[in-house]
Design a protein around this motif. Structure first.
Motif, PDB file in Angstrom:
ATOM      1  N   UNK A  94      34.415  32.201  34.695  1.00 29.19           N
ATOM      2  CA  UNK A  94      35.800  32.657  34.789  1.00 29.19           C
ATOM      3  C   UNK A  94      35.807  34.174  34.927  1.00 29.19           C
ATOM      4  N   UNK A  95      36.864  34.716  35.535  1.00 30.91           N
ATOM      5  CA  UNK A  95      36.906  36.165  35.747  1.00 30.91           C
ATOM      6  C   UNK A  95      37.052  36.938  34.440  1.00 30.91           C
ATOM      7  N   UNK A  96      36.514  38.132  34.444  1.00 32.25           N
ATOM      8  CA  UNK A  96      36.661  39.037  33.319  1.00 32.25           C
ATOM      9  C   UNK A  96      38.042  39.680  33.416  1.00 32.25           C
ATOM     10  N   UNK A  97      38.907  39.475  32.434  1.00 33.16           N
ATOM     11  CA  UNK A  97      40.262  40.044  32.497  1.00 33.16           C
ATOM     12  C   UNK A  97      40.269  41.564  32.694  1.00 33.16           C
ATOM     13  N   UNK A  98      39.326  42.254  32.091  1.00 34.53           N
ATOM     14  CA  UNK A  98      39.269  43.716  32.240  1.00 34.53           C
ATOM     15  C   UNK A  98      38.980  44.113  33.684  1.00 34.53           C
ATOM     16  N   UNK A  99      38.113  43.357  34.350  1.00 35.96           N
ATOM     17  CA  UNK A  99      37.807  43.643  35.749  1.00 35.96           C
ATOM     18  C   UNK A  99      39.042  43.421  36.622  1.00 35.96           C
ATOM     19  N   UNK A 100      39.766  42.354  36.360  1.00 37.23           N
ATOM     20  CA  UNK A 100      40.985  42.068  37.128  1.00 37.23           C
ATOM     21  C   UNK A 100      42.002  43.185  36.921  1.00 37.23           C
ATOM     22  N   UNK A 101      42.161  43.630  35.685  1.00 34.52           N
ATOM     23  CA  UNK A 101      43.098  44.731  35.405  1.00 34.52           C
ATOM     24  C   UNK A 101      42.688  46.019  36.101  1.00 34.52           C
ATOM     25  N   UNK A 102      41.379  46.291  36.123  1.00 36.57           N
ATOM     26  CA  UNK A 102      40.896  47.490  36.834  1.00 36.57           C
ATOM     27  C   UNK A 102      41.246  47.416  38.318  1.00 36.57           C
ATOM     28  N   UNK A 103      41.030  46.246  38.909  1.00 33.78           N
ATOM     29  CA  UNK A 103      41.330  46.070  40.336  1.00 33.78           C
ATOM     30  C   UNK A 103      42.822  46.172  40.600  1.00 33.78           C
ATOM     31  N   UNK A 104      43.629  45.627  39.706  1.00 33.62           N
ATOM     32  CA  UNK A 104      45.083  45.757  39.845  1.00 33.62           C
ATOM     33  C   UNK A 104      45.493  47.218  39.814  1.00 33.62           C
ATOM     34  N   UNK A 105      44.844  47.989  38.967  1.00 37.64           N
ATOM     35  CA  UNK A 105      45.151  49.413  38.862  1.00 37.64           C
ATOM     36  C   UNK A 105      44.845  50.190  40.118  1.00 37.64           C
ATOM     37  N   UNK A 106      43.961  49.667  40.948  1.00 40.91           N
ATOM     38  CA  UNK A 106      43.587  50.329  42.199  1.00 40.91           C
ATOM     39  C   UNK A 106      44.614  50.097  43.307  1.00 40.91           C
ATOM     40  N   UNK A 107      45.451  49.081  43.138  1.00 41.08           N
ATOM     41  CA  UNK A 107      46.423  48.748  44.203  1.00 41.08           C
ATOM     42  C   UNK A 107      47.622  49.674  44.178  1.00 41.08           C
TER      43      UNK A 107
END
Length: 90
Positions: A77-90
Motif C-alpha cells: 500500500x502507498x506510504x501516506x507521507x509520500x502521497x502528501x509530499x507529491x500532493x504538495x508538489x502540484x
C-alpha cells in the motif's frame, strides 16, 4: 478532493467507511470498468482471480494524471507521507 475506487460492492464500501470513520468518497467499480480503463487489473492476482491493483493516482481538475504509484505486489500500500509530499508538489 479525495476519491477512492474499489472493486468492492457499494454495501461493503459503506460498511468499511462507517467502520473506519472515513470522510471521503468511496466509489464502487464492481464491474472493474474504471479499474480496467486505467490498466489496474492484476490478472489472476489472488487465488486465480483477477483483482484490482492497489494503485494511487493523483489526477488534476483537467483529468491529467500527475503522479502514480502502482506496486507490483497487491499487498503493498502507498506510504501516506509520500502521497502528501507529491500532493504538495502540484
Amino acid at each position: 478532493m479525495v476519491v477512492t475506487v474499489s472493486a468492492d460492492s457499494p454495501q461493503a464500501l459503506a460498511s468499511f467507511k462507517k467502520k473506519l470513520g472515513l470522510d471521503f468518497i468511496l466509489l464502487s467499480d464492481d464491474k472493474s470498468e474504471v479499474i480496467s480503463l486505467y490498466g489496474l487489473v492484476h490478472p489472476k492476482g489472488r487465488a486465480g482471480q483477477d483483482i484490482a491493483r492497489p494503485a494511487t493516482l493523483l489526477i488534476d481538475k483537467e483529468g491529467v494524471i500527475r503522479w502514480t504509484q502502482i506496486p507490483s505486489n497487491y499487498m503493498v500500500r502507498p506510504d501516506p507521507e509520500e502521497v502528501l509530499r507529491e500532493l504538495g508538489k502540484l
